[in-house]
Design a protein around this motif. Sequence first.
Motif, mmCIF file in Angstrom:
data_model
loop_
_atom_site.group_PDB
_atom_site.id
_atom_site.type_symbol
_atom_site.label_atom_id
_atom_site.label_comp_id
_atom_site.label_asym_id
_atom_site.label_seq_id
_atom_site.Cartn_x
_atom_site.Cartn_y
_atom_site.Cartn_z
ATOM 1 N N LEU A 44 -88.745 -52.074 -15.696
ATOM 2 C CA LEU A 44 -88.181 -52.907 -14.640
ATOM 3 C C LEU A 44 -89.180 -53.946 -14.143
ATOM 4 N N THR A 45 -90.475 -53.623 -14.198
ATOM 5 C CA THR A 45 -91.480 -54.576 -13.725
ATOM 6 C C THR A 45 -91.627 -55.761 -14.657
ATOM 7 N N GLU A 46 -91.267 -55.594 -15.939
ATOM 8 C CA GLU A 46 -91.390 -56.642 -16.947
ATOM 9 C C GLU A 46 -92.815 -57.171 -17.043
ATOM 10 N N ALA A 47 -93.792 -56.274 -16.890
ATOM 11 C CA ALA A 47 -95.188 -56.682 -17.072
ATOM 12 C C ALA A 47 -95.401 -57.130 -18.510
ATOM 13 N N PRO A 48 -96.213 -58.149 -18.761
ATOM 14 C CA PRO A 48 -96.398 -58.677 -20.122
ATOM 15 C C PRO A 48 -97.009 -57.676 -21.097
ATOM 16 N N ILE A 49 -97.797 -56.711 -20.590
ATOM 17 C CA ILE A 49 -98.478 -55.754 -21.459
ATOM 18 C C ILE A 49 -98.063 -54.349 -21.038
ATOM 19 N N LEU A 50 -97.431 -53.623 -21.935
ATOM 20 C CA LEU A 50 -96.940 -52.276 -21.657
ATOM 21 C C LEU A 50 -97.828 -51.264 -22.365
ATOM 22 N N LEU A 51 -98.395 -50.336 -21.599
ATOM 23 C CA LEU A 51 -99.278 -49.291 -22.122
ATOM 24 C C LEU A 51 -98.590 -47.945 -21.985
ATOM 25 N N LEU A 52 -98.389 -47.260 -23.097
ATOM 26 C CA LEU A 52 -97.759 -45.938 -23.089
ATOM 27 C C LEU A 52 -98.798 -44.897 -23.502
ATOM 28 N N ASP A 53 -99.195 -44.073 -22.541
ATOM 29 C CA ASP A 53 -100.223 -43.059 -22.803
ATOM 30 C C ASP A 53 -99.545 -41.734 -23.142
ATOM 31 N N ASP A 54 -99.167 -41.580 -24.419
ATOM 32 C CA ASP A 54 -98.482 -40.376 -24.893
ATOM 33 C C ASP A 54 -97.231 -40.117 -24.062
ATOM 34 N N THR A 55 -96.536 -41.194 -23.729
ATOM 35 C CA THR A 55 -95.385 -41.109 -22.835
ATOM 36 C C THR A 55 -94.206 -40.384 -23.467
ATOM 37 N N LEU A 56 -94.124 -40.359 -24.791
ATOM 38 C CA LEU A 56 -92.965 -39.771 -25.459
ATOM 39 C C LEU A 56 -93.222 -38.339 -25.920
ATOM 40 N N SER A 57 -94.259 -37.708 -25.375
ATOM 41 C CA SER A 57 -94.641 -36.383 -25.857
ATOM 42 C C SER A 57 -93.628 -35.305 -25.496
ATOM 43 N N ALA A 58 -92.839 -35.510 -24.431
ATOM 44 C CA ALA A 58 -91.937 -34.451 -23.964
ATOM 45 C C ALA A 58 -90.480 -34.724 -24.304
ATOM 46 N N VAL A 59 -90.215 -35.682 -25.192
ATOM 47 C CA VAL A 59 -88.828 -35.968 -25.576
ATOM 48 C C VAL A 59 -88.611 -35.510 -27.013
ATOM 49 N N ASP A 60 -87.358 -35.253 -27.351
ATOM 50 C CA ASP A 60 -87.062 -34.818 -28.706
ATOM 51 C C ASP A 60 -87.104 -36.014 -29.654
ATOM 52 N N GLN A 61 -87.006 -35.737 -30.955
ATOM 53 C CA GLN A 61 -87.187 -36.793 -31.954
ATOM 54 C C GLN A 61 -86.044 -37.808 -31.926
ATOM 55 N N VAL A 62 -84.833 -37.358 -31.619
ATOM 56 C CA VAL A 62 -83.706 -38.293 -31.552
ATOM 57 C C VAL A 62 -83.917 -39.278 -30.408
ATOM 58 N N THR A 63 -84.301 -38.754 -29.230
ATOM 59 C CA THR A 63 -84.561 -39.629 -28.076
ATOM 60 C C THR A 63 -85.749 -40.528 -28.351
ATOM 61 N N GLU A 64 -86.744 -39.978 -29.040
ATOM 62 C CA GLU A 64 -87.915 -40.792 -29.373
ATOM 63 C C GLU A 64 -87.524 -41.989 -30.225
ATOM 64 N N ARG A 65 -86.704 -41.772 -31.230
ATOM 65 C CA ARG A 65 -86.283 -42.882 -32.094
ATOM 66 C C ARG A 65 -85.475 -43.907 -31.306
ATOM 67 N N THR A 66 -84.616 -43.431 -30.415
ATOM 68 C CA THR A 66 -83.840 -44.355 -29.585
ATOM 69 C C THR A 66 -84.745 -45.212 -28.716
ATOM 70 N N LEU A 67 -85.735 -44.575 -28.118
ATOM 71 C CA LEU A 67 -86.655 -45.302 -27.247
ATOM 72 C C LEU A 67 -87.485 -46.315 -28.026
ATOM 73 N N LEU A 68 -87.956 -45.929 -29.192
ATOM 74 C CA LEU A 68 -88.775 -46.840 -29.988
ATOM 75 C C LEU A 68 -87.967 -48.050 -30.437
ATOM 76 N N THR A 69 -86.717 -47.822 -30.793
ATOM 77 C CA THR A 69 -85.846 -48.941 -31.166
ATOM 78 C C THR A 69 -85.647 -49.881 -29.983
ATOM 79 N N THR A 70 -85.426 -49.310 -28.795
ATOM 80 C CA THR A 70 -85.245 -50.122 -27.591
ATOM 81 C C THR A 70 -86.509 -50.898 -27.257
ATOM 82 N N LEU A 71 -87.676 -50.224 -27.358
ATOM 83 C CA LEU A 71 -88.941 -50.889 -27.063
ATOM 84 C C LEU A 71 -89.204 -52.036 -28.028
ATOM 85 N N ALA A 72 -88.891 -51.832 -29.295
ATOM 86 C CA ALA A 72 -89.080 -52.896 -30.278
ATOM 87 C C ALA A 72 -88.185 -54.093 -29.956
ATOM 88 N N ARG A 73 -86.952 -53.788 -29.544
ATOM 89 C CA ARG A 73 -86.041 -54.880 -29.193
ATOM 90 C C ARG A 73 -86.512 -55.619 -27.949
#
Length: 632
Positions: A529-558
Amino acid sequence: MAGRATSKRPQDSHRESRDSSTSLPPNPAAELSTGPLPEAPLRHLLLDFFTRHWPRYLLAIAFLIGVAGLNLLLPWAIGATIDALRDGSLDHDALLTRLWWLVAAGLALYALRYAWRVALFGTAYRLGTEQRDVFHAKLTRLDPGFYQRHRTGDLMAHASQDIDAVEMAAAEGVLSSVDGAMTFVLVLGIMLFAIDVPLTLLALLPFPFMAWAFARISRRIGLRFRESLERFSDLNDQTQEAFAGIRMLRSHALLDDEARAFSKRAAAAERVDYRVQTLEAAFSPVVFLSLSMATLLTLGIGSWRYLQEAITLGQLTSFSLYLAQLIWPMFALGWCLNILQRGAAAARRLAIFHAAPEALQDTGTRDEVSDHSLRLEVKEFRYPGSQQRSLGPLSLEVAAGESLGIVGATGSGKSTLLRLLSRSWPLSDDQGTLTLGGHPASEYTLRAWRDQFSLVPQDPFLFALSVADNVALACPEASHARIHQALSAAAFDNDLARLPAGLDTMIGERGITLSGGQRQRLALARSLLTEAPILLLDDTLSAVDQVTERTLLTTLARLQHSERQGRQRTLIINSHRLSAVQRCQRILVLEDGRILEQGNHRTLLEARGAYWRLWQAQQADRDSDAPQGVRS
């Protein structure tokens, strides 16, 4: 059970050593003090505050003078009335007039007392607000190492108990000293010059004893109150730990042990507070003993002076009433010494805290960023107090809009790298250099630098607010539509639909009602929501399952490649799961704080090095866990 009963948690021995100590415990903030502290922190603090708010203090003192004047007028008026009645020179109308004047004086006293309280205490409360603002600003400038060395409960005690004691010194201390001293001088002057000098001098004989006793008591109160503040910090810290770890204590059947430890620390605080109250209680007997002796002298010598016709009956009555009015100045003196000693002890603790060095110096002036390319050169970085190298030598360049993955074993420096980039930890010149858009980090203001970054930690902090308030923390003006959009991008749609009140659902302290994966995705939505130019994820996806992880990575890439004011968002992902970084344009493999390998997913697999071995191991683990499934 026997083994558990005799074991102790790591902090127990520390608590017992502090609780059993009879001497003042060392203040941990003193270890960080680099320069000499003010000789009298309370005096410097109050003088600065009085200098800035002197008009309101003068107004309060003027009201106090009015109160003192009316109080002095009443005994004289009563004595004069008695003499007039005794002489028969006062008729019924004149007596009624005097009574009405006394009623008017009483009403004026009421109004003036109300006015001085509003003027004095209303101003003194500003000191507490100012000190809490300064305290909070100092907390925001201290590096994370400070919080590793200092207890949360102790810092909370600074913000509450210590500042309250300083604020009271600016209110009750001023009231007691000014009003008490003024009343004493005026009453003494009237007794000396308007009634009888010999009688006054004799009545004052017990007062040097009272001053000596007050000085001894106040010094001991200062020492004991400092210890009381330390014990309160201990109790505060114990309470905070118990609340934060209540689930762990229950799961390990340690509630009884915790209750005993809490009771022991509460008893230590109670003992010190009792000693402080015992010392404060000694003021009253000293005052009454001194004034009783003065009253005996007044009655004895005064009666003799009256029989010798040196004074009138009305003067002797007025003198006795004025002597009774000295009770308040004496109590005020004792109370003032008590308040100032408390304030001095608290002010010294606050001065030690404020003397803690600020590793993150906000001396830059640049607040505009036109180029978001990053460059980091680390010679060698160690955390303060650590002998182990955490990062370096290392050279890293990240182009604006690039996606970078960082992998490596635990302790390889992944999180440290992100902390340096976001300036959560300072990087000194002898440790290396950090630039943004070709300009050194030191040229930017901390606010301007951090506005360019949004760091999502592995264990994010959520407040005891609603879902909407937590997501919109950095953008309070965000509409519900924007909040929904951020939550959707963080794959939180299905979870939101299951919450009882949707966006208005209260999630409890630290998000206790949510799972680990939900907390991570909620924090991710906050960053998106902040739309900061540089997004840092410090092992942020460690507690999600692989399906959710793939969804999130696709969204982040977009989202990364969507235009934002003509720029692309830079994405830096630190993860122990290689599947989270395999789509990144470039991947770094860290080992012992150094870059072991780098390249994209395909080239690193072809190299058959450390990345390839990690990939093979994780693929084997995933295949073996597949039948059981993975739970978010």
